[in-house]
Design a protein around this motif. Structure first.
Motif, PDB file in Angstrom:
ATOM      1  N   ASN A  69      10.309   2.926  -4.187  1.00  0.00           N
ATOM      2  CA  ASN A  69       8.902   2.576  -4.022  1.00  0.00           C
ATOM      3  C   ASN A  69       8.497   2.868  -2.581  1.00  0.00           C
ATOM      4  O   ASN A  69       9.024   2.263  -1.649  1.00  0.00           O
ATOM      5  CB  ASN A  69       8.685   1.095  -4.352  1.00  0.00           C
ATOM      6  CG  ASN A  69       7.212   0.728  -4.438  1.00  0.00           C
ATOM      7  OD1 ASN A  69       6.368   1.375  -3.830  1.00  0.00           O
ATOM      8  ND2 ASN A  69       6.906  -0.316  -5.191  1.00  0.00           N
ATOM      9  N   ALA A  70       7.577   3.816  -2.408  1.00  0.00           N
ATOM     10  CA  ALA A  70       7.096   4.163  -1.072  1.00  0.00           C
ATOM     11  C   ALA A  70       5.947   3.277  -0.633  1.00  0.00           C
ATOM     12  O   ALA A  70       5.395   3.466   0.454  1.00  0.00           O
ATOM     13  CB  ALA A  70       6.663   5.631  -1.032  1.00  0.00           C
ATOM     14  N   ASN A  82       4.282   6.957   5.649  1.00  0.00           N
ATOM     15  CA  ASN A  82       4.300   7.333   4.230  1.00  0.00           C
ATOM     16  C   ASN A  82       2.956   7.925   3.824  1.00  0.00           C
ATOM     17  O   ASN A  82       2.019   7.210   3.438  1.00  0.00           O
ATOM     18  CB  ASN A  82       4.676   6.154   3.329  1.00  0.00           C
ATOM     19  CG  ASN A  82       6.140   5.799   3.421  1.00  0.00           C
ATOM     20  OD1 ASN A  82       6.862   6.334   4.244  1.00  0.00           O
ATOM     21  ND2 ASN A  82       6.578   4.877   2.587  1.00  0.00           N
ATOM     22  N   ASP A  83       2.880   9.232   3.920  1.00  0.00           N
ATOM     23  CA  ASP A  83       1.653   9.935   3.568  1.00  0.00           C
ATOM     24  C   ASP A  83       1.581  10.185   2.067  1.00  0.00           C
ATOM     25  O   ASP A  83       2.396   9.677   1.290  1.00  0.00           O
ATOM     26  CB  ASP A  83       1.563  11.252   4.349  1.00  0.00           C
ATOM     27  CG  ASP A  83       2.769  12.167   4.103  1.00  0.00           C
ATOM     28  OD1 ASP A  83       3.562  11.899   3.168  1.00  0.00           O
ATOM     29  OD2 ASP A  83       2.916  13.153   4.859  1.00  0.00           O
ATOM     30  N   ARG A  89      21.073   6.574   2.468  1.00  0.00           N
ATOM     31  CA  ARG A  89      21.220   7.957   2.011  1.00  0.00           C
ATOM     32  C   ARG A  89      20.075   8.329   1.059  1.00  0.00           C
ATOM     33  O   ARG A  89      19.586   9.466   1.080  1.00  0.00           O
ATOM     34  CB  ARG A  89      22.566   8.118   1.316  1.00  0.00           C
ATOM     35  CG  ARG A  89      22.855   9.512   0.819  1.00  0.00           C
ATOM     36  CD  ARG A  89      23.241  10.454   1.943  1.00  0.00           C
ATOM     37  NE  ARG A  89      23.604  11.755   1.390  1.00  0.00           N
ATOM     38  CZ  ARG A  89      22.911  12.868   1.598  1.00  0.00           C
ATOM     39  NH1 ARG A  89      21.838  12.852   2.357  1.00  0.00           N
ATOM     40  NH2 ARG A  89      23.308  14.009   1.065  1.00  0.00           N
ATOM     41  N   THR A  90      19.641   7.381   0.238  1.00  0.00           N
ATOM     42  CA  THR A  90      18.517   7.619  -0.669  1.00  0.00           C
ATOM     43  C   THR A  90      17.259   7.984   0.115  1.00  0.00           C
ATOM     44  O   THR A  90      16.572   8.965  -0.197  1.00  0.00           O
ATOM     45  CB  THR A  90      18.256   6.372  -1.527  1.00  0.00           C
ATOM     46  OG1 THR A  90      19.390   6.134  -2.372  1.00  0.00           O
ATOM     47  CG2 THR A  90      17.015   6.548  -2.395  1.00  0.00           C
ATOM     48  N   ALA A  91      16.945   7.200   1.139  1.00  0.00           N
ATOM     49  CA  ALA A  91      15.768   7.485   1.965  1.00  0.00           C
ATOM     50  C   ALA A  91      15.905   8.833   2.658  1.00  0.00           C
ATOM     51  O   ALA A  91      14.925   9.580   2.788  1.00  0.00           O
ATOM     52  CB  ALA A  91      15.573   6.370   2.989  1.00  0.00           C
ATOM     53  N   TYR A 105       9.785   4.809   5.161  1.00  0.00           N
ATOM     54  CA  TYR A 105       9.617   3.387   4.832  1.00  0.00           C
ATOM     55  C   TYR A 105       9.746   3.286   3.316  1.00  0.00           C
ATOM     56  O   TYR A 105       8.876   3.742   2.578  1.00  0.00           O
ATOM     57  CB  TYR A 105       8.245   2.908   5.319  1.00  0.00           C
ATOM     58  CG  TYR A 105       7.824   1.548   4.841  1.00  0.00           C
ATOM     59  CD1 TYR A 105       8.482   0.394   5.250  1.00  0.00           C
ATOM     60  CD2 TYR A 105       6.733   1.409   3.990  1.00  0.00           C
ATOM     61  CE1 TYR A 105       8.068  -0.855   4.814  1.00  0.00           C
ATOM     62  CE2 TYR A 105       6.299   0.172   3.560  1.00  0.00           C
ATOM     63  CZ  TYR A 105       6.978  -0.953   3.972  1.00  0.00           C
ATOM     64  OH  TYR A 105       6.560  -2.194   3.538  1.00  0.00           O
ATOM     65  N   LEU A 106      10.854   2.716   2.833  1.00  0.00           N
ATOM     66  CA  LEU A 106      11.147   2.846   1.408  1.00  0.00           C
ATOM     67  C   LEU A 106      11.807   1.597   0.842  1.00  0.00           C
ATOM     68  O   LEU A 106      12.713   1.023   1.454  1.00  0.00           O
ATOM     69  CB  LEU A 106      12.086   4.035   1.195  1.00  0.00           C
ATOM     70  CG  LEU A 106      12.375   4.463  -0.241  1.00  0.00           C
ATOM     71  CD1 LEU A 106      11.109   5.002  -0.907  1.00  0.00           C
ATOM     72  CD2 LEU A 106      13.475   5.516  -0.282  1.00  0.00           C
ATOM     73  N   GLY A 107      11.336   1.189  -0.322  1.00  0.00           N
ATOM     74  CA  GLY A 107      12.026   0.182  -1.111  1.00  0.00           C
ATOM     75  C   GLY A 107      12.920   0.886  -2.119  1.00  0.00           C
ATOM     76  O   GLY A 107      12.468   1.814  -2.811  1.00  0.00           O
ATOM     77  N   VAL A 108      14.173   0.485  -2.179  1.00  0.00           N
ATOM     78  CA  VAL A 108      15.137   1.115  -3.082  1.00  0.00           C
ATOM     79  C   VAL A 108      15.645   0.057  -4.050  1.00  0.00           C
ATOM     80  O   VAL A 108      16.199  -0.957  -3.633  1.00  0.00           O
ATOM     81  CB  VAL A 108      16.322   1.731  -2.303  1.00  0.00           C
ATOM     82  CG1 VAL A 108      17.288   2.416  -3.265  1.00  0.00           C
ATOM     83  CG2 VAL A 108      15.819   2.714  -1.261  1.00  0.00           C
TER      84      VAL A 108
END
Length: 294
Positions: A263-264, A78-79, A236-238, A245-248
């Motif tokens: 949230n990244a 996650n840049d 699918r969101t990611a 690496y993602l919080g949904v």
């Protein structure tokens, strides 16, 4: 052993160190804020930034992050682009809506505008509505408005903040309020769902009229097993956002399941709240990032 730079030393740092060390990844903290950072003119602190293979994840403060990223000179899980993408709530919802994914009905207002523009923006909604800053986190600045007068009152305060010349983001969202919604934070690592928690306020807080289910505001996170349709939605969101690496954040009410935010830089919870392969997938993503394969 692969060496990972982490710019937070909060819960996530403490929780991931052991499991990642077991998988050949040493995690060390690099302080990115609330300090003096050497920008040029010497290398007195060069040892502090040397020897890392990857970063996790780009610092939350983008100005300091640019300096730290230059000093580390490593690829990031996650840049900066990923963090910026996720931080823009309106941009996320617009992208997901365009891809056909369910989201709450939302309008973005970009200041300065007059009251007529706000009144027009809220016309398609039923009260109460949610008003939130476009790029804040942890529920900061989020409020409900029960009628036009109260909405305009909240907007007055936002206008005061946005009137300050140094304020970067001068936008906010008006969003439909989903009463009694169940609030989930699901995690996606390298394209796959790896677990979720349900965030709930204690009963006494609900009785007092509170409704923000943020852990940082007193909610408790309990591990849950989400159904396939929710798992597919977060994966699918990611994919749509292109973030590894993602919080949904999902809201579920009256048969509706919608993506509310992402949230990244998500906090990692206790391992018991995730799928058994959570750390294997996370370690694999870090290794691929260090190898420049992302």
């Amino acid at each position: 052993m692969l060496r990972l730079a982490m710019t937070t030393n909060s819960e996530t740092f403490e929780r991931v160190r052991g499991p990642l060390a077991d998988r050949g990844i040493a995690v060390d903290h690099v302080q990115a804020k609330e300090r003096a950072l050497r920008v040029s003119g010497g290398s007195a602190d060069s040892e502090e930034f040397a020897g890392f293979d990857a970063g996790f994840v780009y610092p939350s403060r983008l100005m300091e992050g640019a300096v730290v990223a230059a000093r580390l000179s490593v690829p990031w899980v996650n840049d900066r682009e990923a963090v910026l993408t996720s931080r823009n709530k309106a941009g996320v919802l617009a992208a997901l809506d365009a891809a056909g994914l369910p989201t709450p009905r939302t309008a973005m207002v970009s200041n300065p505008v007059d009251e007529a523009a706000v009144t027009e923006a809220v016309e398609p909604f039923s009260y109460p509505v949610v008003v939130k800053p476009n790029s804040a986190t942890r529920g900061v600045g989020v409020a409900t408005a029960s009628d036009l007068d109260s909405l305009l009152g909240v907007v007055d305060y936002l206008n005061l903040v946005h009137d300050y010349r140094a304020t970067g983001d001068k936008s906010y969202l008006i969003q439909e309020f989903l009463p009694d919604a169940r609030d989930y934070r699901a995690m996606v690592v390298d394209g796959a769902y790896v677990g979720a928690v349900e965030r709930e306020l204690p009963p006494d807080a609900v009785e007092e009229g509170r409704w923000k289910h943020n852990v940082h505001r007193g909610a408790e996170a309990t591990g849950v097993d989400l159904p396939d349709r929710a798992r597919e939605l977060v994966e699918r969101t990611a994919e749509v956002l292109g973030i590894d690496y993602l919080g949904v954040d999902l809201l579920e009410t009256d048969g509706r399941l919608v993506v509310n935010e992402t949230n990244a830089r998500p906090t990692v919870d206790a391992v018991t709240k995730y799928e058994p392969d959570f750390y294997d997938r996370l370690a694999g993503l870090i290794e691929r990032t260090a190898a420049g394969e992302n």
